[in-house]
Design a protein around this motif. Structure first.
Motif, PDB file in Angstrom:
ATOM      1  N   LEU A  54       0.782  -1.378  -0.052  1.00  0.00           N
ATOM      2  CA  LEU A  54       0.112   0.105  -0.058  1.00  0.00           C
ATOM      3  C   LEU A  54       0.910   1.355   0.002  1.00  0.00           C
ATOM      4  CD1 LEU A  54      -2.642   1.425   0.249  1.00  0.00           C
ATOM      5  CD2 LEU A  54      -2.536   1.172   2.623  1.00  0.00           C
ATOM      6  N   ARG A  55       1.780   1.210   0.955  1.00  0.00           N
ATOM      7  CA  ARG A  55       2.593   2.569   0.993  1.00  0.00           C
ATOM      8  C   ARG A  55       3.582   2.525  -0.371  1.00  0.00           C
ATOM      9  NH1 ARG A  55       3.785   0.499   6.168  1.00  0.00           N
ATOM     10  NH2 ARG A  55       5.719  -0.419   5.540  1.00  0.00           N
ATOM     11  N   ILE A  56       3.847   1.535  -0.968  1.00  0.00           N
ATOM     12  CA  ILE A  56       4.826   1.551  -2.068  1.00  0.00           C
ATOM     13  C   ILE A  56       3.847   2.088  -3.331  1.00  0.00           C
ATOM     14  CG2 ILE A  56       6.063   0.274  -3.951  1.00  0.00           C
ATOM     15  CD1 ILE A  56       6.949  -1.495  -1.551  1.00  0.00           C
ATOM     16  N   THR A  57       2.489   1.411  -3.656  1.00  0.00           N
ATOM     17  CA  THR A  57       1.883   1.992  -4.547  1.00  0.00           C
ATOM     18  C   THR A  57       1.246   3.284  -4.410  1.00  0.00           C
ATOM     19  OG1 THR A  57      -0.314   1.061  -3.484  1.00  0.00           O
ATOM     20  CG2 THR A  57       0.853  -0.375  -5.026  1.00  0.00           C
ATOM     21  N   GLN A  58       1.256   3.851  -3.190  1.00  0.00           N
ATOM     22  CA  GLN A  58       0.673   5.344  -2.946  1.00  0.00           C
ATOM     23  C   GLN A  58       2.114   6.228  -3.331  1.00  0.00           C
ATOM     24  OE1 GLN A  58      -0.480   5.083   1.286  1.00  0.00           O
ATOM     25  NE2 GLN A  58      -2.721   5.092   0.553  1.00  0.00           N
ATOM     26  N   LYS A  59       3.347   5.756  -3.044  1.00  0.00           N
ATOM     27  CA  LYS A  59       4.408   6.557  -3.246  1.00  0.00           C
ATOM     28  C   LYS A  59       4.676   6.643  -4.989  1.00  0.00           C
ATOM     29  CE  LYS A  59       9.352   6.799  -2.263  1.00  0.00           C
ATOM     30  NZ  LYS A  59      10.486   6.380  -1.496  1.00  0.00           N
ATOM     31  N   ARG A  60       4.293   5.756  -5.451  1.00  0.00           N
ATOM     32  CA  ARG A  60       4.535   5.471  -6.948  1.00  0.00           C
ATOM     33  C   ARG A  60       3.434   6.142  -7.711  1.00  0.00           C
ATOM     34  NH1 ARG A  60       6.306  -0.742  -7.926  1.00  0.00           N
ATOM     35  NH2 ARG A  60       8.296  -0.507  -6.918  1.00  0.00           N
ATOM     36  N   GLY A  61       2.084   6.213  -6.954  1.00  0.00           N
ATOM     37  CA  GLY A  61       0.964   6.879  -7.665  1.00  0.00           C
ATOM     38  C   GLY A  61       0.241   5.613  -8.590  1.00  0.00           C
ATOM     39  N   GLN A  62       0.444   4.431  -8.029  1.00  0.00           N
ATOM     40  CA  GLN A  62       0.121   3.477  -8.893  1.00  0.00           C
ATOM     41  C   GLN A  62      -1.461   3.129  -8.626  1.00  0.00           C
ATOM     42  OE1 GLN A  62       2.507  -0.187  -7.869  1.00  0.00           O
ATOM     43  NE2 GLN A  62       1.557  -1.232  -9.690  1.00  0.00           N
ATOM     44  N   PRO A  63      -2.320   3.088  -9.444  1.00  0.00           N
ATOM     45  CA  PRO A  63      -3.867   2.759  -8.897  1.00  0.00           C
ATOM     46  C   PRO A  63      -3.927   1.567  -8.467  1.00  0.00           C
ATOM     47  CG  PRO A  63      -3.503   3.372 -11.552  1.00  0.00           C
ATOM     48  CD  PRO A  63      -2.159   3.232 -10.988  1.00  0.00           C
ATOM     49  N   THR A  64      -4.835   1.612  -7.470  1.00  0.00           N
ATOM     50  CA  THR A  64      -5.427   0.338  -6.711  1.00  0.00           C
ATOM     51  C   THR A  64      -6.744   0.477  -6.480  1.00  0.00           C
ATOM     52  OG1 THR A  64      -4.792   1.307  -4.639  1.00  0.00           O
ATOM     53  CG2 THR A  64      -2.971   0.157  -5.664  1.00  0.00           C
ATOM     54  N   LEU A  65      -7.352  -0.433  -6.370  1.00  0.00           N
ATOM     55  CA  LEU A  65      -8.894  -0.855  -5.770  1.00  0.00           C
ATOM     56  C   LEU A  65      -8.902  -1.569  -4.308  1.00  0.00           C
ATOM     57  CD1 LEU A  65     -10.510  -1.791  -9.171  1.00  0.00           C
ATOM     58  CD2 LEU A  65     -10.709   0.217  -7.898  1.00  0.00           C
ATOM     59  N   ALA A  66      -9.261  -0.869  -3.597  1.00  0.00           N
ATOM     60  CA  ALA A  66      -9.647  -1.436  -1.927  1.00  0.00           C
ATOM     61  C   ALA A  66      -8.202  -2.201  -1.505  1.00  0.00           C
ATOM     62  CB  ALA A  66     -10.749  -2.744  -2.261  1.00  0.00           C
ATOM     63  N   LEU A  67      -7.172  -1.556  -1.635  1.00  0.00           N
ATOM     64  CA  LEU A  67      -6.037  -1.952  -1.019  1.00  0.00           C
ATOM     65  C   LEU A  67      -6.026  -1.667   0.562  1.00  0.00           C
ATOM     66  CD1 LEU A  67      -3.459  -3.656  -1.205  1.00  0.00           C
ATOM     67  CD2 LEU A  67      -2.294  -1.724  -2.123  1.00  0.00           C
ATOM     68  N   ALA A  68      -6.405  -0.639   0.665  1.00  0.00           N
ATOM     69  CA  ALA A  68      -6.334  -0.129   2.138  1.00  0.00           C
ATOM     70  C   ALA A  68      -7.344  -1.112   2.849  1.00  0.00           C
ATOM     71  CB  ALA A  68      -6.575   1.178   2.369  1.00  0.00           C
ATOM     72  N   ALA A  69      -8.499  -1.360   2.360  1.00  0.00           N
ATOM     73  CA  ALA A  69      -9.572  -1.974   3.015  1.00  0.00           C
ATOM     74  C   ALA A  69      -9.269  -3.564   3.246  1.00  0.00           C
ATOM     75  CB  ALA A  69     -10.916  -1.928   2.029  1.00  0.00           C
ATOM     76  N   THR A  70      -8.607  -3.951   2.297  1.00  0.00           N
ATOM     77  CA  THR A  70      -8.082  -5.588   2.369  1.00  0.00           C
ATOM     78  C   THR A  70      -6.947  -5.583   3.391  1.00  0.00           C
ATOM     79  OG1 THR A  70      -8.329  -5.527   0.011  1.00  0.00           O
ATOM     80  CG2 THR A  70      -6.597  -6.900   0.937  1.00  0.00           C
ATOM     81  N   VAL A  71      -5.881  -4.705   3.618  1.00  0.00           N
ATOM     82  CA  VAL A  71      -4.909  -4.712   4.578  1.00  0.00           C
ATOM     83  C   VAL A  71      -5.814  -4.620   6.078  1.00  0.00           C
ATOM     84  CG1 VAL A  71      -3.310  -3.209   5.900  1.00  0.00           C
ATOM     85  CG2 VAL A  71      -3.180  -3.368   3.381  1.00  0.00           C
ATOM     86  N   ASP A  72      -6.901  -3.877   5.972  1.00  0.00           N
ATOM     87  CA  ASP A  72      -7.454  -3.713   7.455  1.00  0.00           C
ATOM     88  C   ASP A  72      -8.300  -4.994   7.509  1.00  0.00           C
ATOM     89  OD1 ASP A  72      -8.847  -2.312   9.796  1.00  0.00           O
ATOM     90  OD2 ASP A  72     -10.922  -2.332   8.551  1.00  0.00           O
ATOM     91  N   ILE A  73      -8.669  -5.697   6.516  1.00  0.00           N
ATOM     92  CA  ILE A  73      -9.548  -7.045   6.829  1.00  0.00           C
ATOM     93  C   ILE A  73      -8.528  -8.071   7.260  1.00  0.00           C
ATOM     94  CG2 ILE A  73     -10.430  -9.083   5.674  1.00  0.00           C
ATOM     95  CD1 ILE A  73     -12.142  -6.772   3.864  1.00  0.00           C
ATOM     96  N   LEU A  74      -7.375  -7.972   6.623  1.00  0.00           N
ATOM     97  CA  LEU A  74      -6.270  -8.950   6.763  1.00  0.00           C
ATOM     98  C   LEU A  74      -5.830  -8.748   8.293  1.00  0.00           C
ATOM     99  CD1 LEU A  74      -4.174  -9.107   3.453  1.00  0.00           C
ATOM    100  CD2 LEU A  74      -5.838 -10.854   4.306  1.00  0.00           C
ATOM    101  N   SER A  75      -5.609  -7.608   8.851  1.00  0.00           N
ATOM    102  CA  SER A  75      -5.350  -7.102   9.964  1.00  0.00           C
ATOM    103  C   SER A  75      -6.122  -7.672  10.958  1.00  0.00           C
ATOM    104  CB  SER A  75      -5.054  -5.597  10.204  1.00  0.00           C
ATOM    105  OG  SER A  75      -4.254  -5.072   9.312  1.00  0.00           O
ATOM    106  N   HIS A  76      -7.451  -7.548  10.786  1.00  0.00           N
ATOM    107  CA  HIS A  76      -8.432  -8.120  11.819  1.00  0.00           C
ATOM    108  C   HIS A  76      -8.398  -9.459  11.897  1.00  0.00           C
ATOM    109  CE1 HIS A  76      -9.739  -3.937  11.802  1.00  0.00           C
ATOM    110  NE2 HIS A  76     -10.199  -4.272  13.146  1.00  0.00           N
ATOM    111  N   ALA A  77      -7.883 -10.143  10.852  1.00  0.00           N
ATOM    112  CA  ALA A  77      -8.226 -11.761  10.961  1.00  0.00           C
ATOM    113  C   ALA A  77      -7.128 -12.462  11.684  1.00  0.00           C
ATOM    114  CB  ALA A  77      -7.904 -12.181   9.268  1.00  0.00           C
ATOM    115  N   ALA A  78      -6.061 -11.442  12.036  1.00  0.00           N
ATOM    116  CA  ALA A  78      -5.051 -12.148  13.222  1.00  0.00           C
ATOM    117  C   ALA A  78      -4.216 -13.220  12.323  1.00  0.00           C
ATOM    118  CB  ALA A  78      -5.590 -12.227  14.399  1.00  0.00           C
ATOM    119  N   GLU A  79      -4.166 -14.281  13.080  1.00  0.00           N
ATOM    120  CA  GLU A  79      -3.488 -15.478  12.631  1.00  0.00           C
ATOM    121  C   GLU A  79      -4.156 -16.487  11.920  1.00  0.00           C
ATOM    122  OE1 GLU A  79      -1.402 -16.867  16.124  1.00  0.00           O
ATOM    123  OE2 GLU A  79      -0.572 -14.942  16.811  1.00  0.00           O
TER     124      GLU A  79
END
Length: 123
Positions: free
Chosen positions: A50-75
């Motif tokens: 997410l940080r890399i794509t934001q820095k590059r200006g690379q288009p993404t869809l729902a990357l931040a939301a996916t990181v949030d979902i993965l974080s909440h899924a824990a182990e």
């Protein structure tokens, strides 16, 4: 896993689900890999992406939301899948439960020079 089976699992996990499903139905290639990865490890890797794509200006869809979902899924152990859209530069990453019976999160990234979104309703 069949194309139709995977298409049925793409619900409304994130805003990338629609374009991913459209890419799959339109004949995009797909794979669901064997093996399981803890969700928290995936969250760390995709937070970096997410940080890399934001820095590059690379288009993404729902990357931040996916990181949030993965974080909440824990182990929780997850399977990883991928859909490459035919005729576009978009790739969609899928995160499925351990038995590959449900998609928990979906994100898309433009991998080539084209920066147009994969579908007009993808926002």
């Amino acid at each position: 896993m069949t194309r139709d089976g995977l298409a049925e699992m793409l619900g409304e996990q994130t805003t990338a689900w629609g374009p991913a499903r459209d890419a799959l139905i339109a004949g995009g290639t797909f794979v669901i890999w064997d093996g399981l990865v803890p969700a928290d490890r995936l969250a760390h890797a995709y937070r970096t992406r997410l940080r890399i794509t934001q820095k590059r200006g690379q288009p993404t869809l729902a990357l931040a939301a996916t990181v949030d979902i993965l974080s909440h899924a824990a182990e929780e152990p997850l399977r990883i899948g991928r859909i490459d859209a035919a005729g576009t530069s978009w790739t969609f990453m899928l995160f499925l439960n351990a038995t590959a019976t449900a998609v928990l999160a979906c994100t898309g990234v433009a991998t080539g020079e084209a920066s147009a979104e994969p579908a007009p309703d993808a926002k």
